[in-house]
Each structure stands twice: as structure tokens, then as C-alpha cells.
Write a protein that holds these residues in place. Structure first.
Motif, PDB file in Angstrom:
ATOM      1  N   GLY A 202      60.989  14.651  77.714  1.00  0.00           N
ATOM      2  CA  GLY A 202      61.563  14.897  76.324  1.00  0.00           C
ATOM      3  C   GLY A 202      63.044  15.101  76.140  1.00  0.00           C
ATOM      4  O   GLY A 202      63.568  15.519  75.171  1.00  0.00           O
ATOM      5  N   LEU A 203      63.748  15.353  77.373  1.00  0.00           N
ATOM      6  CA  LEU A 203      65.251  15.740  77.136  1.00  0.00           C
ATOM      7  C   LEU A 203      66.048  14.393  77.173  1.00  0.00           C
ATOM      8  O   LEU A 203      66.167  13.545  78.081  1.00  0.00           O
ATOM      9  N   ALA A 204      66.636  14.095  76.121  1.00  0.00           N
ATOM     10  CA  ALA A 204      67.519  13.055  75.935  1.00  0.00           C
ATOM     11  C   ALA A 204      68.781  13.182  76.156  1.00  0.00           C
ATOM     12  O   ALA A 204      69.612  13.636  75.413  1.00  0.00           O
ATOM     13  N   VAL A 205      69.219  12.921  77.353  1.00  0.00           N
ATOM     14  CA  VAL A 205      70.495  13.204  77.802  1.00  0.00           C
ATOM     15  C   VAL A 205      71.150  12.115  78.768  1.00  0.00           C
ATOM     16  O   VAL A 205      71.551  12.230  79.992  1.00  0.00           O
ATOM     17  N   PRO A 206      71.165  10.808  78.158  1.00  0.00           N
ATOM     18  CA  PRO A 206      71.520   9.587  78.893  1.00  0.00           C
ATOM     19  C   PRO A 206      72.936   9.592  79.692  1.00  0.00           C
ATOM     20  O   PRO A 206      73.866  10.394  78.916  1.00  0.00           O
ATOM     21  N   GLY A 207      73.173   9.572  80.952  1.00  0.00           N
ATOM     22  CA  GLY A 207      74.191   9.541  81.254  1.00  0.00           C
ATOM     23  C   GLY A 207      74.847  10.957  81.940  1.00  0.00           C
ATOM     24  O   GLY A 207      75.595  10.901  82.651  1.00  0.00           O
TER      25      GLY A 207
ATOM     26  N   GLY B 192      71.015  15.114  69.495  1.00  0.00           N
ATOM     27  CA  GLY B 192      72.681  15.073  69.685  1.00  0.00           C
ATOM     28  C   GLY B 192      73.228  15.827  70.797  1.00  0.00           C
ATOM     29  O   GLY B 192      74.333  15.866  70.937  1.00  0.00           O
ATOM     30  N   PHE B 193      72.418  16.685  71.439  1.00  0.00           N
ATOM     31  CA  PHE B 193      72.925  17.508  72.657  1.00  0.00           C
ATOM     32  C   PHE B 193      73.520  16.656  73.667  1.00  0.00           C
ATOM     33  O   PHE B 193      74.606  17.178  74.300  1.00  0.00           O
ATOM     34  N   GLY B 194      72.722  15.794  74.039  1.00  0.00           N
ATOM     35  CA  GLY B 194      73.307  14.801  75.207  1.00  0.00           C
ATOM     36  C   GLY B 194      74.605  13.990  74.727  1.00  0.00           C
ATOM     37  O   GLY B 194      75.578  14.114  75.761  1.00  0.00           O
ATOM     38  N   ASP B 195      74.821  13.628  73.533  1.00  0.00           N
ATOM     39  CA  ASP B 195      76.163  13.017  73.010  1.00  0.00           C
ATOM     40  C   ASP B 195      77.315  14.148  73.242  1.00  0.00           C
ATOM     41  O   ASP B 195      78.318  13.856  73.527  1.00  0.00           O
ATOM     42  N   ALA B 196      77.051  15.358  72.888  1.00  0.00           N
ATOM     43  CA  ALA B 196      78.032  16.535  73.021  1.00  0.00           C
ATOM     44  C   ALA B 196      78.355  16.691  74.165  1.00  0.00           C
ATOM     45  O   ALA B 196      79.459  16.763  74.501  1.00  0.00           O
ATOM     46  N   LEU B 197      77.337  16.649  75.458  1.00  0.00           N
ATOM     47  CA  LEU B 197      77.672  16.835  76.679  1.00  0.00           C
ATOM     48  C   LEU B 197      78.681  15.807  77.020  1.00  0.00           C
ATOM     49  O   LEU B 197      79.627  15.992  77.579  1.00  0.00           O
ATOM     50  N   THR B 198      78.324  14.696  76.764  1.00  0.00           N
ATOM     51  CA  THR B 198      79.227  13.499  77.098  1.00  0.00           C
ATOM     52  C   THR B 198      80.623  13.526  76.614  1.00  0.00           C
ATOM     53  O   THR B 198      81.604  13.475  77.287  1.00  0.00           O
ATOM     54  N   THR B 199      80.741  13.764  75.531  1.00  0.00           N
ATOM     55  CA  THR B 199      82.021  13.945  74.709  1.00  0.00           C
ATOM     56  C   THR B 199      82.822  14.965  75.609  1.00  0.00           C
ATOM     57  O   THR B 199      83.993  15.020  75.446  1.00  0.00           O
ATOM     58  N   ALA B 200      82.079  16.120  75.883  1.00  0.00           N
ATOM     59  CA  ALA B 200      82.754  17.284  76.548  1.00  0.00           C
ATOM     60  C   ALA B 200      83.181  16.942  77.985  1.00  0.00           C
ATOM     61  O   ALA B 200      83.944  17.605  78.653  1.00  0.00           O
ATOM     62  N   GLY B 201      82.709  15.795  78.519  1.00  0.00           N
ATOM     63  CA  GLY B 201      83.087  15.469  80.037  1.00  0.00           C
ATOM     64  C   GLY B 201      82.134  16.058  80.983  1.00  0.00           C
ATOM     65  O   GLY B 201      82.395  16.015  81.940  1.00  0.00           O
ATOM     66  N   VAL B 202      80.813  16.445  80.203  1.00  0.00           N
ATOM     67  CA  VAL B 202      79.878  17.142  81.303  1.00  0.00           C
ATOM     68  C   VAL B 202      79.227  16.267  81.942  1.00  0.00           C
ATOM     69  O   VAL B 202      78.747  15.200  81.303  1.00  0.00           O
ATOM     70  N   THR B 203      78.796  16.235  83.154  1.00  0.00           N
ATOM     71  CA  THR B 203      78.106  15.111  83.881  1.00  0.00           C
ATOM     72  C   THR B 203      76.779  15.634  84.485  1.00  0.00           C
ATOM     73  O   THR B 203      76.082  14.936  85.211  1.00  0.00           O
ATOM     74  N   GLY B 204      76.536  17.065  84.447  1.00  0.00           N
ATOM     75  CA  GLY B 204      75.300  17.239  84.966  1.00  0.00           C
ATOM     76  C   GLY B 204      74.729  18.622  84.146  1.00  0.00           C
ATOM     77  O   GLY B 204      75.549  19.302  83.214  1.00  0.00           O
ATOM     78  N   LEU B 205      73.312  18.719  84.353  1.00  0.00           N
ATOM     79  CA  LEU B 205      72.768  19.498  83.356  1.00  0.00           C
ATOM     80  C   LEU B 205      71.693  20.438  84.179  1.00  0.00           C
ATOM     81  O   LEU B 205      71.109  20.047  84.821  1.00  0.00           O
TER      82      LEU B 205
END
Length: 240
Positions: free
Chosen positions: A115-120, A90-103
Motif C-alpha cells: 500500500g506504500l506508493a513511492v515509485p522510484g 502524493g508523498f512519493g512524489d514529494a520525496l522524488t522532488t526533494a531528491g530523496v532516493t530511499g525511505l
């Protein structure tokens, strides 16, 4: 134009998101937001102190991302954290919800990137002066958004001069990627930023920003420092 990405530890002081507005107003192109972590491996004393301060205030990755979701920032936000947090479901979804576009995940081995699931979300990889050529080329191919050129072997922190390895590494990376190459670790003054940008596409400034915040500087004062960095990068670009 050379890119400027100042860093802030999320939750470090009350009302910390006001610094995001100050950075944007000062001419930053992106902002790196560190999610406070109790056991950092690449952060030097200043960023560790900031992370400890944020944790003492009760800040968590969840609360920092919640604050970002409520902020209104017009430039890209790049989160930085460690694999222990980034690999959680769920970390990737949390980033997207927060408006974060990079990691940025400095302790995630390249071999475990799949193994890092952060689509988008664009995952920017780090390269150091010790990275061999074949590995450097793979980092150049697999990085997204930009490549983070770690100027020295060691941890983050302010330094009185730019390490010669910073420019050398940036030049090596420019040969293997078309992405912007941003130099970080030890960029402490506008002059050092300008020197790094003679080869690199921009700079990342963390400890020098956080030292000011930890010493009590407000958004206007820290914004003035970011503006000085911006001015030096713009001046250097105009004469090259």
C-alpha cells in the motif's frame, strides 16, 4: 568498504542542511533524514527531543523536503518517517522532488508494504533480534537498497556498549539477502561502529549525532565525529 549513514532530524536547528554537507565531507555514504513526527514509536529520548525541537520551530515534513530540494548533496538521502505520513497521497512524489532516493518506515507492517506508493524510491525494511527466520527471509527478499538491522529490542538511543544481538542479527541477515546489512540503534562510538561492522556491511548512527547537535555542536564539530566513525570503519576494513 563499510557503509556509514549518519542521521539528522530535519529542521532541528536553523540552517540544519549545513550538517548534510559536513556529513558528506566527513565520508558518509548515505544520510538518513528524519521527518519530525509528534508521536514516534521507536525513537528514544534523544530523537524525540530533536523531533520536538524541530516541530517547535515550525518544521513539517513538507518544509523539510523543501529544504532538501534546495540542498546540494552528492550522496543518497534516505528519509525516515512513520506510516501516518508515508501513506498519504502524493508523498512519493514529494520525496522524488526533494531528491530523496530511499525511505524507512519503521511502523509499517510488512503485510501493508504494497500500500506504500513511492515509485522510484527504495524502501528499506527493518529486522530485529526477535524476527523469526521465515519473516527474516521475507524481509531480506522484499527490502530495497539495504536491510536495517535493529541491534536491540527497544527504542533508539546511545548505549555504553554494543549489544551482542547486533552481530548475531547481522549474521542471520547476511544468510538471507545479498543487500547490504546496516546495523542501527545504539551505535554510539567509533569503536562500537567498528565492532558492528565486523559482520555487518555498515552502520547507522542517530542518537549520538543528534545529542551533539542538541547540545549546540555545529557542523564542523559533528562532522569531526562522523569522520572518526568513518576512520574506524576504514581501519577495521583494512585489517580484516
Amino acid at each position: 568498504m563499510k557503509l556509514l549513514m549518519p542521521y539528522i532530524t530535519g529542521g532541528v536547528v536553523p540552517g540544519w542542511t549545513a550538517f548534510l554537507d559536513a556529513f558528506e565531507d566527513a565520508g558518509a555514504d548515505l544520510i538518513e533524514v528524519g521527518l519530525p513526527f509528534s508521536d514516534p514509536t521507536v525513537d528514544g529520548p534523544t530523537i524525540q527531543e530533536a523531533s520536538d525541537a524541530a516541530l517547535a520551530r515550525g518544521a513539517t515534513p513538507t518544509s523539510v523536503l523543501h529544504d532538501l530540494a534546495e540542498a546540494r548533496v552528492g550522496i543518497p538521502l534516505v528519509a525516515s518517517t512513520y506510516a501516518n505520513i508515508a501513506l498519504r497521497p502524493g508523498f512519493g512524489d514529494a520525496l522524488t522532488t526533494a531528491g530523496v532516493t530511499g525511505l524507512i518506515v519503521p511502523d509499517l507492517p510488512l503485510d501493508e508494504l504494497d500500500g506504500l506508493a513511492v515509485p522510484g524510491v527504495q524502501v528499506s525494511l527493518l529486522a530485529s533480534p526477535a524476527t523469526p527466520d521465515d519473516r527474516l527471509a521475507e524481509i531480506g527478499r522484499r527490502s530495497q537498497g539495504f536491510v536495517y538491522a535493529v541491534s536491540i529490542m527497544g527504542t533508539t538511543g546511545e548505549r555504553d556498549r554494543l549489544a551482542p544481538s547486533a552481530v548475531t542479527l547481522a549474521a542471520r541477515l547476511k544468510q538471507v539477502t545479498d543487500l547490504p546489512v546496516l546495523v542501527g540503534f545504539g551505535i554510539s562510538t567509533p569503536e562500537q561502529a567498528g565492532e558492528a561492522a565486523t559482520v555487518a556491511d555498515g552502520v547507522i548512527v542517530g542518537a549520538a549525532v543528534m545529542r551533539r547537535i542538541l547540545d549546540g555542536a555545529g557542523p564542523a564539530e559533528v562532522g569531526a565525529f562522523v569522520a572518526a566513525l568513518r576512520a574506524e570503519l576504514s581501519r577495521g576494513a583494512s585489517v580484516r
